[in-house]
Design an enzyme around this catalytic site. Sequence first.
Site, PDB file in Angstrom:
ATOM      1  N   GLN A   1      -3.321  -3.199   1.546  1.00 20.31           N
ATOM      2  CA  GLN A   1      -2.313  -3.083   2.906  1.00 20.31           C
ATOM      3  C   GLN A   1      -1.087  -4.134   2.698  1.00 20.31           C
ATOM      4  O   GLN A   1      -1.065  -4.657   3.792  1.00 20.31           O
ATOM      5  CB  GLN A   1      -3.201  -2.886   4.131  1.00 20.31           C
ATOM      6  CG  GLN A   1      -3.859  -1.797   4.132  1.00 20.31           C
ATOM      7  CD  GLN A   1      -3.122  -0.563   4.368  1.00 20.31           C
ATOM      8  OE1 GLN A   1      -2.037  -0.689   4.923  1.00 20.31           O
ATOM      9  NE2 GLN A   1      -3.652   0.307   3.765  1.00 20.31           N
ATOM     10  N   SER A   2      -0.913  -4.480   1.639  1.00 20.02           N
ATOM     11  CA  SER A   2      -0.066  -6.025   1.266  1.00 20.02           C
ATOM     12  C   SER A   2       1.589  -5.392   1.862  1.00 20.02           C
ATOM     13  O   SER A   2       2.002  -4.431   1.696  1.00 20.02           O
ATOM     14  CB  SER A   2       0.037  -6.228  -0.127  1.00 20.02           C
ATOM     15  OG  SER A   2       1.237  -6.992  -0.362  1.00 20.02           O
TER      16      SER A   2
END
Length: 152
Positions: free
Chosen positions: A97-98
């Site tokens: 989920q960067s």
Amino acid sequence: MCTFQPKNYHSLTDYQPPTWAEELKSIPEKRIQLAQLPTPIHKWTLNNVPAHVELFIKRDDLTGSTLSGNKVRKLEFILASAVSRGCKSVITCGSMQSNHCRATAVAARELGLGSHLLLRSTDPIMPSFNNLGNLLPSMLCGSKIYLIPKNS
């Protein structure tokens, strides 16, 4: 899949550092405008703060709809370097989920570059897609995604 076209306002410019940075060892040579700058600074009022203290907040959430936050500021230099060198793709890494990987994927697509994202996953064979979050825009931008196992 979304199909962004390179925008003509994304042009390379020579970068002139501020005077305080002129003596740094590594100064970028080029910059490419991705953010809507400058962003405003707002006074912030909080309870229980002494009367003589003033707080201000830099609104980097207003740098642009898909590239909000401070990530876009560094991408203006990193991607300018890639474009000026004639690169066709960029590679970066982060978590599933960067925010950085999502911003890189979107910005690269806007500039006509491919993107390869190395994403840390607890299960590199069967990742959980229940919460796509930042992964979905990266996928929609055509990023090549490689799942890398997290180290325990």
